[in-house]
Scaffold this active site. Structure first.
Site, mmCIF file in Angstrom:
data_model
loop_
_atom_site.group_PDB
_atom_site.id
_atom_site.type_symbol
_atom_site.label_atom_id
_atom_site.label_comp_id
_atom_site.label_asym_id
_atom_site.label_seq_id
_atom_site.Cartn_x
_atom_site.Cartn_y
_atom_site.Cartn_z
ATOM 1 C CG HIS A 40 33.821 44.690 47.692
ATOM 2 N ND1 HIS A 40 34.253 43.711 48.162
ATOM 3 C CD2 HIS A 40 33.899 44.591 46.270
ATOM 4 C CE1 HIS A 40 35.031 43.023 47.223
ATOM 5 N NE2 HIS A 40 34.826 43.559 46.143
ATOM 6 C CG LEU A 78 41.947 40.136 45.472
ATOM 7 C CD1 LEU A 78 40.882 39.473 45.126
ATOM 8 C CD2 LEU A 78 42.759 40.534 44.125
ATOM 9 C CG PHE A 79 43.630 46.597 47.174
ATOM 10 C CD1 PHE A 79 44.503 46.302 48.219
ATOM 11 C CD2 PHE A 79 44.090 46.754 45.977
ATOM 12 C CE1 PHE A 79 45.601 46.220 48.221
ATOM 13 C CE2 PHE A 79 45.398 46.258 45.779
ATOM 14 C CZ PHE A 79 46.195 46.022 46.581
ATOM 15 C CB CYS A 80 37.397 46.111 49.746
ATOM 16 S SG CYS A 80 37.757 45.490 51.370
ATOM 17 C CB ALA A 81 37.840 47.031 44.511
#
Ligand code: PMP
Length: 454
Positions: free
Chosen positions: A129, A375-378
């Site tokens: 992100h 979701l790991f900022c992706a």
């Protein structure tokens, strides 16, 4: 970009000393174990060398750029020398600028504010992100579909750049190593494609720089951004390095002291400001001297340890984890470019029949292993890899996936220069035991987090 693999285990060096290597944590089942920090992709532990350098400098700490005193001058010299060290670490061109920021996110937002008028931005939907989001309020953004091979990434970009209308200034933003799959992106080829089509390119090296040498010259990227806290220097600084022209022509990122060369009152009652043209233009306010000093220390430490050695050690750990997980049929590793893609020590996976938050909580509570789930900022990338609905809500507390059902989030294990073999061995053994025997404890969801019931 190619990554060598360790020829044999015997050739692999010892991990670099990091803080926290002897910290023990309680297990929910009783007793204590040494903490296995396997979440380097979020924040890596400080290198002992960085900590020692900071401690040695701390008594000499003083304000930079202003003070007439000895310690101010010493601190100013160290601060400015840190730019030189970072420029060397990144193999920058002679006229590149090194701007100190708070983080990769900050660096990319700074660049977003420095885009020329009518600039178009091209970014893959697979980005973190921090690389995906800064552009949309300041430019026309084209989000490119997830490629399934590095060659497809280059083709997709070339087509999009060639078709842009009007054919004005453009910027491509790409990550060097994915924070989800650990896979390396074809940065050099994307840079060549960008330049062939009159565009510029910024490299998000948040996950690349801690694991792999980065050469601005060799990759021919226009800018590179990274964060200290992922590079073993957790004191709140980051870097944006690269071409000076757009930065020099832009309004300062922050208005204030340090960025301004001359401020005068006008007859109409207002003030006129002459801004610096150097990196100081975007560094208004008192900078994070310790953070900057620690980044320079980390750059030196990694360079002195030697990239061949560091990469060989990391590839050895990657092989252990991937081979270990390959023995567990319930585990599915997430990958965009396939098994043979070169990668760094970041591996995400799902376990059939398990909620990822539950699995990660059990790794922590029962084995003393710190990984990340979610979701790991992706979000778009992870949903693509999981094959879940792009509209799906509920990163936290997602329901347990029954056999055959898709998980809504994933587990990520990541490691680096300070990771001993024992940590990844314990991790692989724990995954196998959890899958075959189940959790020994009961867990419940509390405020979106899975926690052991006490
Ligand atoms: N880009 C990537 C690829 C990352 O993994 C991260 C951090 N997870 C960032 C950018 C943002 O870094 P920071 O939080 O330090 O700004």
């Amino acid at each position: 970009m190619s990554v060598s693999t360790a020829a044999a285990d015997q050739s692999v060096c010892a991990p670099l000393p990091v803080l926290g290597r002897d910290v023990t944590v309680p297990l929910v089942t009783g007793g204590e174990v040494t903490y296995a920090a396997l979440d380097y992709a979020a924040s890596a532990p400080a290198l002992q060398r960085v900590w020692d350098d900071v401690a040695a400098y701390a008594p000499y700490y003083g304000s930079v750029h202003r003070g007439a005193g000895y310690l101010s001058q010493l601190s100013t010299d160290l601060f400015e020398n840190a730019r030189v060290t970072v420029a060397e670490f990144l193999d920058c061109r002679a006229d590149d600028q090194v701007v100190f920021t708070r983080s990769t996110t900050d660096s990319l937002n700074l660049l977003a504010r420095a885009l020329p008028a009518d600039c178009q931005v091209f970014v893959f939907e697979t980005e973190h992100h921090a690389s995906l989001l800064p552009w949309q309020d300041v430019a026309r953004v084209t989000y490119l579909n997830a490629p399934r091979t590095p060659a497809q990434a280059v083709q997709t970009l070339e087509r999009a750049l060639a078709a842009r209308d009007p054919y004005g200034p453009a910027l491509v933003c790409v990550t060097g190593a994915s924070n989800v799959t650990g896979e390396l992106w074809p940065v050099r080829e994307l840079a060549a494609a960008a330049h062939a089509h009159g565009a510029r390119i910024v490299l998000d090296a948040a996950q690349l720089a801690p694991h792999h040498p980065v050469s601005v010259r060799d990759l021919d990227v226009d800018w590179v951004a990274f964060s200290g806290h992922k590079l073993y220097a957790p004191f709140g600084s980051g870097v944006l390095a690269g071409r000076a022209d757009w930065l020099r022509e832009a309004e300062p990122y922050l208005a204030g002291g340090g960025a301004s060369r001359k401020v005068t009152r006008r007859e109409d009652g207002g003030v006129t400001v002459e801004w610096h043209e150097s990196a100081a233009r975007h560094e208004a306010g008192s900078p994070n001297v310790i953070g900057v000093y620690s980044i320079a220390s980390a750059c030196k430490a990694l360079t002195e340890a030697g990239w061949d050695t560091l990469v060989a050690r990391e590839q050895h750990l990657i092989a252990k984890v991937r081979e270990g997980l390959a023995d567990v049929p319930e585990v599915k590793i997430l990958s965009l470019f396939g098994d043979d893609a070169p990668r760094v020590g970041v591996i995400s996976f799902v376990v059939e029949g398990w909620n990822s938050s539950h699995f990660a909580a059990a790794l922590s509570a029962e084995y003393g292993i710190g990984v990340r789930d979610g979701l790991f900022c992706a979000h778009p990338l992870v949903r693509t890899l999981l094959g879940t609905d792009p509209q799906t809500q509920g990163e936290c507390g997602a329901p347990e996936a029954a056999p055959g059902e898709k998980s809504l989030n994933a587990i990520r294990v990541s490691f680096g220069a300070g990771t001993p073999d024992e940590h990844v061995d314990r991790f692989v053994a724990a995954v196998k035991e959890l899958v075959t025997e189940g959790a020994k404890w009961t867990y419940r969801t509390e405020e979106g987090r899975c926690v052991p019931v006490r």
